[in-house]
Design an enzyme around this catalytic site. Structure first.
Site, PDB file in Angstrom:
ATOM      1  N   ASP A  54       0.804  -1.102  -0.126  1.00  0.00           N
ATOM      2  CA  ASP A  54      -0.076   0.073   0.016  1.00  0.00           C
ATOM      3  C   ASP A  54       0.929   1.420   0.067  1.00  0.00           C
ATOM      4  O   ASP A  54       0.585   2.246  -0.806  1.00  0.00           O
ATOM      5  CB  ASP A  54      -0.908  -0.196   1.286  1.00  0.00           C
ATOM      6  N   GLU A 126      -1.940  -5.304  -3.635  1.00  0.00           N
ATOM      7  CA  GLU A 126      -1.219  -4.389  -2.787  1.00  0.00           C
ATOM      8  C   GLU A 126      -0.117  -5.509  -2.341  1.00  0.00           C
ATOM      9  O   GLU A 126       1.029  -5.054  -2.318  1.00  0.00           O
ATOM     10  CB  GLU A 126      -1.956  -3.709  -1.646  1.00  0.00           C
TER      11      GLU A 126
END
Length: 266
Positions: A54, A126
């Protein structure tokens, strides 16, 4: 599962020197818990890689947009980045790579349809980005972001930003666009519902209502797991069509309805 990872690596544009990182990125906590037998439940899942990915994704998207658009100020960069790293967009990126097919899930979760859940897909995407970063640094992530995360999605956001659209809130942007053109008011109607209660799909049509009492002309249709999401999708498609028509010097009055299936032209 591991025998099919070469297909995923080809789609990612990166061959892992440490394939165990990719395997970890694809491992949902349900499988890690199932295999732990009471041990460290978090040891084998992808949640730590998701946390790292992320942050890396946000950095690379910010860097790329900063370099591509020196004319943008902080607010514009922030708005576009937020859309490109959003859960919805990353789930779409994951779906385009058929990432769900490669996820490692427990037997129970596999049969429950978890492979298609947008939250699981975006989290796994992610985690894969985090694995790519640990395996070879920022360069493979930069390449992946340019080819898979930006692409047409970034081009569309740039067009909307240049047209003054409220990124992410397509209903508001569509209403503002129509008001500025004195064309009428958008109204939304659910055309159909499908799927079981835990995986509902709504089809919504947005119409242009010029005056009170008139039925209105169809602008576009959208799909979503909730009525709100389907309305946003319909507004997004309608706005994209109107912006294209405006750029081509055409009138804003709609012709035929743009369906949710016409994603290639939206």
């Amino acid at each position: 599962m591991e025998t099919h990872l070469s297909d995923l690596e080809s789609a990612l544009g990166h061959i892992f020197r440490r394939p165990e990182l990719l395997i970890r990125a694809l491992t949902h906590r349900s499988l890690a818990n199932e295999q732990s037998n009471g041990g460290d439940e978090a040891a084998g899942d992808n949640e730590r890689l998701e946390f790292l990915g992320d942050a890396v994704l946000g950095l690379v998207v910010a860097e790329t947009m900063y370099l591509l658009h020196p004319e943008w100020r902080e607010g514009e960069l922030t708005r576009v980045r937020a859309q490109l790293v959003s859960r919805q967009h990353m789930a779409e990126v994951a779906a385009s790579l058929d990432l769900g097919r490669h996820l490692r899930l427990s037997r129970g979760e596999d049969s429950s349809g978890l492979r298609r859940k947008s939250t699981v897909l975006s989290n796994a995407m992610e985690a894969v980005i985090g694995a790519m970063f640990l395996d070879a640094g920022l360069e493979p992530v930069r390449g992946f972001v340019r080819s898979c995360v930006l692409g047409e999605a970034a081009d569309q956001l740039v067009r909307e930003l240049n047209a003054g659209a409220a990124l992410g809130n397509y209903k508001s942007a569509l209403q503002e666009h129509l008001q500025a053109a004195h064309a009428g008011t958008p109204v939304y109607k659910v055309k159909s519902e499908s799927g079981p209660d835990h995986r509902k799909r709504f089809l919504v049509e947005v119409r242009l209502k010029p005056a009170e009492g008139e039925p209105g002309k169809p602008l576009a249709r959208g799909l979503g797991s909730t009525k709100k999401n389907a309305e946003q999708d319909a507004a997004r498609r309608a706005l994209a069509r109107l912006i294209r028509a405006l750029a081509a010097g055409q009138a804003t009055a709609p012709g035929r309805v743009v369906t949710a299936e016409e994603t290639a032209t939206e």
